[in-house]
Design an enzyme around this catalytic site. Structure first.
Site, mmCIF file in Angstrom:
data_model
loop_
_atom_site.group_PDB
_atom_site.id
_atom_site.type_symbol
_atom_site.label_atom_id
_atom_site.label_comp_id
_atom_site.label_asym_id
_atom_site.label_seq_id
_atom_site.Cartn_x
_atom_site.Cartn_y
_atom_site.Cartn_z
ATOM 1 N N ASN A 1 0.789 -1.232 0.000
ATOM 2 C CA ASN A 1 0.000 0.000 0.000
ATOM 3 C C ASN A 1 0.824 1.287 0.000
ATOM 4 O OD1 ASN A 1 -2.941 -0.522 0.117
ATOM 5 N ND2 ASN A 1 -2.234 -1.965 1.662
ATOM 6 N N GLY A 2 1.827 1.357 0.866
ATOM 7 C CA GLY A 2 2.652 2.567 0.954
ATOM 8 C C GLY A 2 3.388 2.779 -0.360
ATOM 9 N N THR A 3 3.968 1.690 -0.856
ATOM 10 C CA THR A 3 4.699 1.724 -2.125
ATOM 11 C C THR A 3 3.788 2.213 -3.247
ATOM 12 O OG1 THR A 3 6.057 -0.115 -1.388
ATOM 13 C CG2 THR A 3 5.931 0.238 -3.765
ATOM 14 N N ASP B 1 -0.161 -9.487 3.437
ATOM 15 C CA ASP B 1 -1.379 -9.036 4.127
ATOM 16 C C ASP B 1 -2.637 -9.118 3.271
ATOM 17 O OD1 ASP B 1 0.183 -8.413 6.341
ATOM 18 O OD2 ASP B 1 0.528 -6.361 5.684
ATOM 19 N N HIS C 1 -0.746 -5.794 10.908
ATOM 20 C CA HIS C 1 -1.003 -4.721 11.863
ATOM 21 C C HIS C 1 -2.360 -4.069 11.656
ATOM 22 C CE1 HIS C 1 2.176 -4.216 14.651
ATOM 23 N NE2 HIS C 1 3.110 -4.304 13.727
ATOM 24 N N ARG D 1 7.165 -14.289 6.036
ATOM 25 C CA ARG D 1 7.498 -13.609 4.777
ATOM 26 C C ARG D 1 8.618 -14.319 4.031
ATOM 27 N NH1 ARG D 1 7.618 -7.525 6.718
ATOM 28 N NH2 ARG D 1 9.796 -7.644 6.119
HETATM 29 O O1 F6P Z 1 3.217 -5.506 5.433
HETATM 30 C C1 F6P Z 1 3.848 -6.714 5.612
HETATM 31 C C2 F6P Z 1 4.193 -6.949 7.057
HETATM 32 O O2 F6P Z 1 4.863 -8.187 7.161
HETATM 33 C C3 F6P Z 1 3.009 -6.901 8.022
HETATM 34 O O3 F6P Z 1 2.250 -8.079 8.030
HETATM 35 C C4 F6P Z 1 3.725 -6.646 9.320
HETATM 36 O O4 F6P Z 1 2.845 -6.071 10.246
HETATM 37 C C5 F6P Z 1 4.830 -5.714 8.928
HETATM 38 O O5 F6P Z 1 5.063 -5.949 7.548
HETATM 39 C C6 F6P Z 1 6.109 -5.900 9.673
HETATM 40 O O6 F6P Z 1 6.998 -4.915 9.282
HETATM 41 P P1 F6P Z 1 8.567 -4.959 9.533
HETATM 42 O O7 F6P Z 1 9.148 -6.013 8.625
HETATM 43 O O8 F6P Z 1 9.041 -3.603 9.156
HETATM 44 O O9 F6P Z 1 8.773 -5.331 10.945
#
Ligand code: F6P
Length: 357
Positions: free
Chosen positions: A112-114, A136, A180, A284
């Site tokens: 989304n941000g990207t 997500d 989140h 991830r």
């Molecule tokens: O947006 C992907 C995500 O893995 C979310 O599910 C999670 O809340 C967030 O990124 C975690 O972010 P970071 O890798 O910056 O800790």
């Protein structure tokens, strides 16, 4: 002859490489001349001119490779219009690097941000295609994002593993799943893993209902309970606070994450002792699942076709199984959230899953 740029931005996920492979294979099969520039570490590479000229070799053997061969970083959209610490205008710098390389198009893989920055660059006159990645699955305008099902597999496996030990020891376990702002990943892995209680940000929970659900199982002779909780799950009480008040409260409590807070709340409400598991970033990682390999290949090849047809300013989505060009202007800044009215929630409730509401 086409010159394209590629970048991967934001939190990584599975199938980023598979998607870029789809783009490049789709283009090379139809062009005699192609130049592909990979910008390193997300928008950072585009801002500071950190790029590599890539060859077809770079895209060979990466279908199954997790992470991103280009690296990634988080560059908050809200800071894009602010100069960096040396006074550099980031948006202008990105445009200059795009023009310097005489790119026909910049293909941006991200969440989304990207997407918001991709749309900003489109508004600034660059030819942009956005490809929706995230574990997500919260990107508006597409039924599915690549990365989601791979993460569902990993989170489900974590819940499966907890199930057997919880059952053997008659224990209550919390498994904290990523997400989140939205609860798709927790909802899907929770149902797939047979969780008894699923707590997601979109459905604030009442701790009394959570403890009641545990008690009901105990009374029914089931000694164990598995709770799948999203990182951003929130109590009904906290949901009433303003963003600022909530942040202040969380900072003062100093729990490592929501699972620990929930465990304390259960204890305080005379519930049983609980154990906590946080699979975290494993969700991830690793190889994309077959579904994601297919989806990302389709998305990548569709982007290639759009570049050949010179159709820019879109996200490539999938709607009802069909690839769709979604105008960035229409979807940028919107989130696809779970609705408490979604039939999947109603079905889960019908078979006894508690959402703590
Ligand atoms: O947006 C992907 C995500 O893995 C979310 O599910 C999670 O809340 C967030 O990124 C975690 O972010 P970071 O890798 O910056 O800790």
């Amino acid at each position: 002859m086409k010159r394209i740029g590629l970048l991967t931005s934001g939190g990584d996920c599975q199938a980023l490489n598979a998607t870029m492979r789809g783009v490049v294979k789709g283009l090379s099969a139809n062009l005699t001349e192609l130049e592909v520039y990979g910008f390193m570490n997300g928008y950072k590479g585009l801002i500071y001119g950190d790029y590599r000229l890539l060859t077809s070799r770079d895209f060979s053997g990466i279908l199954t490779k997790g992470g991103t061969i280009l690296g990634s970083s988080r560059q908050p959209f809200k800071l894009m219009r602010e100069p960096d610490e040396k006074g550099l205008d980031k948006v202008e710098a990105m445009k200059q690097n795009y023009y310097k390389l005489r790119l026909d198009c910049l293909v941006i893989l991200g969440g989304n941000g990207t997407q918001k920055t991709a749309n900003l660059l489109r508004e600034e006159g660059l030819n942009i295609i956005h490809l929706p990645k995230t574990i997500d699955n919260d990107i508006y305008g597409t039924d599915m994002t690549f990365g989601f099902y791979s993460a569902v597999n990993i989170a489900t496996e974590a819940i499966d593993c907890i199930h057997t030990t919880a059952a053997s020891h008659n224990r209550v376990f919390i498994v904290e799943v990523m997400g989140h702002k939205v609860g798709w990943l927790t909802l899907y892995s929770g149902i797939a893993g047979g969780a008894d209680i699923i707590l997601i940000p979109e459905i604030p929970y009442d701790i009394r209902r959570v403890v009641e659900a545990i008690d009901r199982r105990t009374k029914a002779g089931k000694g164990f309970t598995v709770i799948a909780v999203a990182e951003g799950a929130i109590s009904k009480e906290d949901a009433k606070l303003s963003k600022k008040e909530y942040r202040k409260k969380i900072e003062a409590q100093k729990y490592p994450s929501v699972a620990y807070e929930l465990a304390e709340q259960i204890k305080a409400a005379n519930g049983p002792e609980v154990r906590i598991t946080v699979p975290g970033h494993t969700q991830r990682g690793g190889s994309p699942c077959p579904y994601d390999r297919v989806l990302s290949t389709r998305i990548g090849v569709t982007a290639a076709k759009m570049i050949l047809d010179e159709e820019y300013g879109y996200m490539v989505g999938i709607v009802n199984g069909k690839m769709k060009k979604v105008p960035l202007a229409e979807v940028s800044g919107k989130l696809k959230m779970v609705s408490p009215k979604d039939s999947i929630i109603q079905e889960a409730k019908l078979m006894g899953i508690s959402f703590g509401d």
